[in-house]
Write a protein that holds these residues in place. Sequence first.
Motif, short mmCIF file in Angstrom:
data_model
loop_
_atom_site.label_atom_id
_atom_site.label_comp_id
_atom_site.label_asym_id
_atom_site.label_seq_id
_atom_site.Cartn_x
_atom_site.Cartn_y
_atom_site.Cartn_z
N LEU A 292 0.86 -1.19 0.00
CA LEU A 292 0.00 0.00 0.00
C LEU A 292 0.89 1.23 0.00
CD1 LEU A 292 -2.70 -0.94 2.66
CD2 LEU A 292 -2.81 -1.19 0.17
N TYR B 155 0.69 5.39 0.09
CA TYR B 155 -0.26 6.49 0.33
C TYR B 155 0.50 7.76 0.68
CZ TYR B 155 0.60 4.37 4.88
OH TYR B 155 1.22 3.81 5.97
N ASP C 264 -13.96 12.77 3.98
CA ASP C 264 -12.67 12.94 3.32
C ASP C 264 -12.34 11.71 2.48
OD1 ASP C 264 -10.43 14.48 2.72
OD2 ASP C 264 -9.21 13.47 4.22
N VAL C 265 -11.53 11.93 1.45
CA VAL C 265 -11.07 10.83 0.60
C VAL C 265 -9.57 11.00 0.36
CG1 VAL C 265 -11.27 9.70 -1.66
CG2 VAL C 265 -13.28 10.77 -0.62
N ARG C 266 -8.84 9.90 0.47
CA ARG C 266 -7.42 9.89 0.11
C ARG C 266 -7.24 8.73 -0.87
NH1 ARG C 266 -4.39 14.10 2.00
NH2 ARG C 266 -2.57 12.90 2.62
N VAL C 267 -6.49 8.98 -1.93
CA VAL C 267 -6.29 7.95 -2.95
C VAL C 267 -4.82 7.56 -3.01
CG1 VAL C 267 -6.48 7.38 -5.40
CG2 VAL C 267 -8.24 8.79 -4.30
N GLY C 268 -4.57 6.28 -2.90
CA GLY C 268 -3.20 5.77 -2.99
C GLY C 268 -3.14 4.61 -3.96
N LYS C 269 -2.03 3.87 -3.89
CA LYS C 269 -1.84 2.74 -4.80
C LYS C 269 -1.80 1.42 -4.04
CE LYS C 269 1.57 5.08 -6.46
NZ LYS C 269 2.87 5.47 -7.04
N TYR C 270 -2.26 0.39 -4.71
CA TYR C 270 -2.22 -0.98 -4.19
C TYR C 270 -1.45 -1.81 -5.21
CZ TYR C 270 -4.13 -5.68 -3.22
OH TYR C 270 -4.28 -7.02 -2.97
N ILE C 271 -0.26 -2.24 -4.84
CA ILE C 271 0.61 -2.93 -5.79
C ILE C 271 0.86 -4.35 -5.32
CG2 ILE C 271 2.85 -2.86 -6.97
CD1 ILE C 271 2.95 0.16 -6.21
N LEU D 281 12.00 2.40 -6.59
CA LEU D 281 11.15 2.84 -7.69
C LEU D 281 9.72 3.21 -7.30
CD1 LEU D 281 11.12 3.06 -10.92
CD2 LEU D 281 9.81 0.94 -10.81
N LEU D 282 9.10 2.37 -6.48
CA LEU D 282 7.64 2.47 -6.36
C LEU D 282 7.14 3.62 -5.49
CD1 LEU D 282 6.96 -1.35 -5.91
CD2 LEU D 282 6.73 0.00 -8.02
N ARG E 249 0.92 -6.31 -10.40
CA ARG E 249 -0.42 -5.80 -10.70
C ARG E 249 -0.58 -4.51 -9.91
NH1 ARG E 249 -3.19 -8.56 -14.60
NH2 ARG E 249 -5.20 -8.58 -13.55
N VAL E 250 -1.12 -3.51 -10.56
CA VAL E 250 -1.28 -2.21 -9.90
C VAL E 250 -2.77 -1.88 -9.76
CG1 VAL E 250 -0.80 0.26 -10.02
CG2 VAL E 250 0.92 -1.38 -10.79
N GLY E 251 -3.18 -1.58 -8.55
CA GLY E 251 -4.56 -1.19 -8.29
C GLY E 251 -4.61 0.08 -7.47
N LYS E 252 -5.78 0.35 -6.89
CA LYS E 252 -5.96 1.58 -6.12
C LYS E 252 -6.25 1.26 -4.66
CE LYS E 252 -8.83 2.81 -9.28
NZ LYS E 252 -9.98 3.37 -10.02
N TYR E 253 -5.81 2.16 -3.80
CA TYR E 253 -6.06 2.07 -2.36
C TYR E 253 -6.76 3.37 -1.97
CZ TYR E 253 -4.81 2.35 2.64
OH TYR E 253 -4.83 2.49 4.01
N GLN F 207 -9.00 5.55 0.78
CA GLN F 207 -9.46 5.70 2.16
C GLN F 207 -10.64 6.66 2.18
OE1 GLN F 207 -5.36 6.80 3.15
NE2 GLN F 207 -5.63 5.70 5.07
N ARG G 34 -13.44 8.55 4.58
CA ARG G 34 -13.87 8.91 5.94
C ARG G 34 -15.36 9.19 5.86
NH1 ARG G 34 -11.65 8.30 10.52
NH2 ARG G 34 -12.04 10.42 11.26
#
Lengths: 82, 82
Positions: free
Chosen positions: A8, A10, A37-44, A67-68, B39-43, B45, B47
């Motif tokens: 994860l 973020y 609230d919203v926070r967007v990150g990556k799931y790899i 890199l990531l 594989r790349v996805g989204k995380y 959050q 509230r």
Amino acid sequence: MTYTAEVLVYLKEGVLDTQGKAVKQSLQRLGFQDLEDVRVGKYIQLRINAENEEAARARAKEMCVELLVNELIEEFDIKVVD
Amino acid sequence: MTYTAEVLVYLKEGVLDTQGKAVKQSLQRLGFQDLEDVRVGKYIQLRINAENEEAARARAKEMCVELLVNELIEEFDIKVVD
């Protein structure tokens, strides 16, 4: 053996999340007024050949640092599963 | 009360992940030959103001279905924390 490292990524607290802001506005316009609230990150997901779980985790961490992940503005968590 | 719903959005198996492919190639070029797949996805959050955990989860699911997830090609998991 092949392990899956779930990473994860973020933004650090205090770093402005423009993508999250845009998503929040879109959801609120759709009627989700209960959204604060919203926070967007990556799931790899990384599939890594390694001797054991610890080696896979160490390798995933190297990939993050090299890199990531942009450690100036981002943080990351790694979970290794089979 | 305000709950945090942690949402993972990822491509269904069999759906080509071009972003993951590009990341894999970059990492392998950096010397990570032990990497099998990426594989790349989204995380995301969220509230959410809700009466209880179950209400927060239900609301997060609505947000996924209405905006955040393209169910033709993506799947999602929701975990609610305080």
